[in-house]
Design a protein around this motif. Sequence first.
Motif, mmCIF file in Angstrom:
data_model
loop_
_atom_site.group_PDB
_atom_site.id
_atom_site.type_symbol
_atom_site.label_atom_id
_atom_site.label_comp_id
_atom_site.label_asym_id
_atom_site.label_seq_id
_atom_site.Cartn_x
_atom_site.Cartn_y
_atom_site.Cartn_z
ATOM 1 N N VAL A 133 -8.016 7.148 2.361
ATOM 2 C CA VAL A 133 -6.997 6.138 2.645
ATOM 3 C C VAL A 133 -5.671 6.496 1.984
ATOM 4 O O VAL A 133 -4.602 6.357 2.588
ATOM 5 C CB VAL A 133 -7.469 4.743 2.174
ATOM 6 C CG1 VAL A 133 -6.350 3.719 2.317
ATOM 7 C CG2 VAL A 133 -8.678 4.302 2.976
ATOM 8 N N GLU A 134 -5.721 6.983 0.744
ATOM 9 C CA GLU A 134 -4.487 7.287 0.021
ATOM 10 C C GLU A 134 -3.680 8.369 0.725
ATOM 11 O O GLU A 134 -2.450 8.279 0.822
ATOM 12 C CB GLU A 134 -4.806 7.714 -1.416
ATOM 13 C CG GLU A 134 -5.267 6.581 -2.312
ATOM 14 C CD GLU A 134 -4.217 5.491 -2.474
ATOM 15 O OE1 GLU A 134 -3.025 5.830 -2.620
ATOM 16 O OE2 GLU A 134 -4.583 4.305 -2.451
ATOM 17 N N LEU A 137 -2.131 6.827 3.829
ATOM 18 C CA LEU A 137 -1.035 5.944 3.435
ATOM 19 C C LEU A 137 0.212 6.757 3.104
ATOM 20 O O LEU A 137 1.321 6.422 3.528
ATOM 21 C CB LEU A 137 -1.439 5.114 2.215
ATOM 22 C CG LEU A 137 -2.208 3.818 2.455
ATOM 23 C CD1 LEU A 137 -2.738 3.282 1.134
ATOM 24 C CD2 LEU A 137 -1.341 2.778 3.140
ATOM 25 N N ILE A 159 -5.555 2.964 9.522
ATOM 26 C CA ILE A 159 -6.043 2.457 8.228
ATOM 27 C C ILE A 159 -6.530 1.018 8.365
ATOM 28 O O ILE A 159 -7.623 0.663 7.907
ATOM 29 C CB ILE A 159 -4.930 2.527 7.163
ATOM 30 C CG1 ILE A 159 -4.528 3.979 6.904
ATOM 31 C CG2 ILE A 159 -5.386 1.860 5.861
ATOM 32 C CD1 ILE A 159 -3.244 4.128 6.106
ATOM 33 N N HIS A 163 -9.740 -0.850 7.312
ATOM 34 C CA HIS A 163 -9.524 -1.613 6.074
ATOM 35 C C HIS A 163 -8.473 -2.703 6.337
ATOM 36 O O HIS A 163 -7.312 -2.566 5.927
ATOM 37 C CB HIS A 163 -9.054 -0.691 4.950
ATOM 38 C CG HIS A 163 -9.947 0.491 4.716
ATOM 39 N ND1 HIS A 163 -11.103 0.411 3.975
ATOM 40 C CD2 HIS A 163 -9.844 1.782 5.151
ATOM 41 C CE1 HIS A 163 -11.677 1.601 3.942
ATOM 42 N NE2 HIS A 163 -10.943 2.445 4.648
ATOM 43 N N GLN A 166 -6.094 -3.940 3.505
ATOM 44 C CA GLN A 166 -5.371 -2.953 2.713
ATOM 45 C C GLN A 166 -3.901 -3.388 2.600
ATOM 46 O O GLN A 166 -3.138 -3.337 3.563
ATOM 47 C CB GLN A 166 -5.467 -1.574 3.382
ATOM 48 C CG GLN A 166 -5.702 -0.407 2.446
ATOM 49 C CD GLN A 166 -4.551 -0.167 1.470
ATOM 50 O OE1 GLN A 166 -3.413 -0.507 1.720
ATOM 51 N NE2 GLN A 166 -4.857 0.442 0.337
#
Length: 247
Positions: A133-134, A137, A159, A163, A166
Motif C-alpha cells: 500500500v505504501e 500511495l 488502494i 482498503h 485508508q
Amino acid sequence: MPGWQTFYQKHQNEGFELIAVAMDAQGPKVVRPFVAKANATFVTVVDSADGLWDLYGFDVIPNGYYIDERGYIRYLKVGGFDVREPTTTKILADLLAEKWGKKPIRVSDKPRLSAKKEIVQLTKQLKVSSRGVEKRLHLAELLVETEQYKKAGKEYDTILAQHPRQVRALFGRGVVYHREKKTDKALECWRRAYALDPGNWIIRKQIWAVEHPEQFYPAINYNWQQEEIRREEMQAAAQEKAKAQRR
C-alpha cells in the motif's frame, strides 16, 4: 508569515536560510497572496500533493525543523510551531550561535530520484508485486505532483478497492477530484477521511478552506477556527447524546 520574514531578515547574514512549505491542495494560487502580503524574501514552496504527510507522517501543522549545514536535524517541533514565541526564538538563535547541546538526529543523505524516474521505478515494482500500500500511495502522490491526475485517481481507486478505510488514499483521491474541479466529490472523500481520523488537522483545515474560503483567503481568521471547533464539538456531543437516548 510576517513573523518568519522578521526572523529571516534578522539572521539571513548568519548563514541561515528559511524554506517555508505551504500544505494546500488548492495549490500556489491561494498561497501567493500570503507571500506577497508578508513581503517574503525567503523561499516558499507549495505541497499540494500531501508529500510531507507521506514523508514524515504528521497530521498537524504548523511544524518547524532546523537543519544544520551538515544535514543534521538539530531541532524540531510538530504542531504549534511559532517563530515569534520567545522560547522558540531563543532556541533558534542559540542554534545559530552553536550553543545548542542536544544530540543531533541524522538526516538521510541518500539522494532522491526525480519524480519521473521514481514513477517509472515504482510502476515496475508494482507490476512484479501488486502488494504494498505504501508504494502505491507514494506512486499516486508522485502522479499528483506531476499533474497526471487520471493515473493518480486510478492508483487511489486501486488502494481504496482493497482498503476502503485508508485515510491517506481517501485524502489523496479528494485532492485529485479537486484538481479535476469536482469539488463535491473531493469534499465527500475528505469528510470520509476525517471521520476515520478526527484528530487530523490537515484534513480538517482543507475541508474548511474549500467550504469557507472567505475565512482563509486572503487572510486566515483564527477566531473563526476556534468558534468552528467549539460548534463542531457541541454538534458531536449532541449527536452522541441522541444516539445514547435511542439505545
